[in-house]
Design a protein around this motif. Structure first.
Motif, PDB file in Angstrom:
ATOM      1  N   ARG A   1      -0.168  19.488 -14.274  1.00  0.00           N
ATOM      2  CA  ARG A   1       0.715  18.505 -13.643  1.00  0.00           C
ATOM      3  C   ARG A   1       1.902  19.199 -12.984  1.00  0.00           C
ATOM      4  N   SER A   2       2.391  18.596 -11.901  1.00  0.00           N
ATOM      5  CA  SER A   2       3.588  19.120 -11.245  1.00  0.00           C
ATOM      6  C   SER A   2       4.762  18.206 -11.596  1.00  0.00           C
ATOM      7  N   VAL A   3       5.659  18.693 -12.441  1.00  0.00           N
ATOM      8  CA  VAL A   3       6.808  17.868 -12.831  1.00  0.00           C
ATOM      9  C   VAL A   3       7.727  17.587 -11.632  1.00  0.00           C
TER      10      VAL A   3
ATOM     11  N   GLU B   1       0.830  -1.210   0.000  1.00  0.00           N
ATOM     12  CA  GLU B   1       0.000   0.000   0.000  1.00  0.00           C
ATOM     13  C   GLU B   1       0.869   1.268   0.000  1.00  0.00           C
ATOM     14  N   THR B   2       2.013   1.226   0.678  1.00  0.00           N
ATOM     15  CA  THR B   2       2.969   2.349   0.592  1.00  0.00           C
ATOM     16  C   THR B   2       3.349   2.579  -0.868  1.00  0.00           C
ATOM     17  N   GLN B   3       3.666   1.495  -1.553  1.00  0.00           N
ATOM     18  CA  GLN B   3       4.061   1.613  -2.966  1.00  0.00           C
ATOM     19  C   GLN B   3       2.868   2.006  -3.835  1.00  0.00           C
ATOM     20  N   ALA B   4       1.685   1.471  -3.513  1.00  0.00           N
ATOM     21  CA  ALA B   4       0.492   1.780  -4.325  1.00  0.00           C
ATOM     22  C   ALA B   4       0.138   3.258  -4.246  1.00  0.00           C
ATOM     23  N   ASN B   5       0.372   3.875  -3.094  1.00  0.00           N
ATOM     24  CA  ASN B   5       0.064   5.304  -2.981  1.00  0.00           C
ATOM     25  C   ASN B   5       0.972   6.134  -3.891  1.00  0.00           C
ATOM     26  N   ILE B   6       2.217   5.703  -4.043  1.00  0.00           N
ATOM     27  CA  ILE B   6       3.122   6.382  -4.979  1.00  0.00           C
ATOM     28  C   ILE B   6       2.631   6.165  -6.414  1.00  0.00           C
ATOM     29  N   LEU B   7       2.271   4.912  -6.712  1.00  0.00           N
ATOM     30  CA  LEU B   7       1.779   4.601  -8.063  1.00  0.00           C
ATOM     31  C   LEU B   7       0.519   5.399  -8.379  1.00  0.00           C
ATOM     32  N   GLN B   8      -0.334   5.544  -7.368  1.00  0.00           N
ATOM     33  CA  GLN B   8      -1.574   6.296  -7.574  1.00  0.00           C
ATOM     34  C   GLN B   8      -1.262   7.758  -7.922  1.00  0.00           C
ATOM     35  N   ALA B   9      -0.291   8.358  -7.218  1.00  0.00           N
ATOM     36  CA  ALA B   9       0.084   9.747  -7.518  1.00  0.00           C
ATOM     37  C   ALA B   9       0.610   9.848  -8.952  1.00  0.00           C
ATOM     38  N   LEU B  10       1.396   8.855  -9.361  1.00  0.00           N
ATOM     39  CA  LEU B  10       1.922   8.873 -10.734  1.00  0.00           C
ATOM     40  C   LEU B  10       0.805   8.646 -11.751  1.00  0.00           C
ATOM     41  N   ASN B  11      -0.130   7.748 -11.436  1.00  0.00           N
ATOM     42  CA  ASN B  11      -1.283   7.546 -12.342  1.00  0.00           C
ATOM     43  C   ASN B  11      -2.052   8.847 -12.522  1.00  0.00           C
ATOM     44  N   ILE B  12      -2.307   9.535 -11.406  1.00  0.00           N
ATOM     45  CA  ILE B  12      -3.080  10.785 -11.482  1.00  0.00           C
ATOM     46  C   ILE B  12      -2.356  11.776 -12.390  1.00  0.00           C
ATOM     47  N   HIS B  13      -1.040  11.922 -12.170  1.00  0.00           N
ATOM     48  CA  HIS B  13      -0.305  12.917 -12.949  1.00  0.00           C
ATOM     49  C   HIS B  13      -0.133  12.522 -14.416  1.00  0.00           C
ATOM     50  N   HIS B  14       0.196  11.255 -14.663  1.00  0.00           N
ATOM     51  CA  HIS B  14       0.478  10.861 -16.048  1.00  0.00           C
ATOM     52  C   HIS B  14      -0.802  10.625 -16.850  1.00  0.00           C
TER      53      HIS B  14
ATOM     54  N   LEU C   1      -4.954  13.560 -14.763  1.00  0.00           N
ATOM     55  CA  LEU C   1      -5.032  15.007 -14.558  1.00  0.00           C
ATOM     56  C   LEU C   1      -4.983  15.749 -15.888  1.00  0.00           C
ATOM     57  N   ARG C   2      -5.983  16.549 -16.161  1.00  0.00           N
ATOM     58  CA  ARG C   2      -6.041  17.341 -17.383  1.00  0.00           C
ATOM     59  C   ARG C   2      -6.511  18.749 -17.034  1.00  0.00           C
ATOM     60  N   PRO C   3      -5.991  19.826 -17.694  1.00  0.00           N
ATOM     61  CA  PRO C   3      -5.022  19.764 -18.773  1.00  0.00           C
ATOM     62  C   PRO C   3      -3.627  19.401 -18.260  1.00  0.00           C
TER      63      PRO C   3
END
Ligand SMILES: N[C@@H](CCC(=O)N[C@@H](CS)C(=O)NCC(=O)O)C(=O)O
Length: 215
Positions: free
Chosen positions: A121-123, A99-112, A115-117
């Motif tokens: 995104r925050s690089v 779940e620690t790792q999934a929360n990181i993956l979730q943040a990356l999913n949201i950004h990549h 999230l639109r436009p």
């Protein structure tokens, strides 16, 4: 009848895979991550934070994938070391580590992906989360070197990475992670995993790899 509330390729894949390993007959109800489905009163009656998965089983509804996985292993008395044994601590650690790792993956999913436009995104955040993901993968690589499974035998701890396995190499290249790659291939080749993919769908990703944007 056991009913799994599911989104293909999401954390509910952990539970679907474990249910298949356990041979539990399950009806799948599929929801969408977008469009407000998960905020509906109907869904929030099942999962109060509006998150997938929720499992209707044994006359109750359980949310939180880690709780569901623990409940299933305890009530079906399979695929986990018994409470009080030395390996139980490692089992519980891996459930939470997933779940620690999934929360990181979730943040990356949201950004990549979500999230639109793209200008929203925050690089710097994407860069930071990619580094944090690599740290979790290095820890797994070290642990899995010379072993087939997270514990001495295949267990529900491996199933808890069902969502993570499909996601992690979308953001961090495979090079440098031979043991982690071999473990994901071994796990995904299991007949129960393949049945879970057939029944529930595998992936939410349209690309094999998502590069960090410039900036
Ligand atoms: N800790 C929870 C996290 C559940 C979660 O965040 N699920 C995602 C899908 S993988 C979700 O429902 N996202 C919808 C949202 O964040 O609005 C669990 O393991 O069940």
């Amino acid at each position: 009848m056991t009913i799994l509330h599911h989104v293909p390729g999401s954390r509910s894949h952990r539970v679907l895979w474990l249910l298949e390993e356990l041979g539990e007959e399950t009806e799948i109800r599929t929801w969408s991550l977008t469009g407000g489905d998960l905020r509906s009163p109907e869904f929030r009656a099942l999962s109060p934070a509006g998150r997938i998965p929720a499992l209707q089983i044994d006359g109750q509804v359980i949310f939180e994938s880690g709780a569901i996985v623990q409940y299933l292993t305890e009530t079906r008395a399979r695929l986990a070391p018994a409470p009080g044994t030395a390996e139980r601590a490692a089992f519980l650690e891996w459930l939470s580590f997933a779940e620690t790792q999934a929360n990181i993956l979730q943040a990356l999913n949201i950004h990549h992906i979500f999230l639109r436009p793209e200008s929203a995104r925050s690089v710097p955040l994407m860069t930071l989360e990619t580094k944090r993901l690599a740290v979790t993968m290095q820890a797994m690589e070290a642990h899995l070197t010379g072993r087939d499974w997270l514990l001495d035998e295949f267990s529900a701890a491996d199933c808890m990475f069902g969502f993570n396995m499909d996601a992690m190499f979308r953001f961090v290249p495979r090079a440098g992670f031979p043991a982690l790659s071999a473990w994901t291939a071994r796990a995904q080749a299991r007949p129960a995993h393949q049945r879970a993919v057939e029944k529930g769908g595998a992936s939410m990703y349209a690309q094999d790899f998502y590069e960090l944007p410039d900036g």
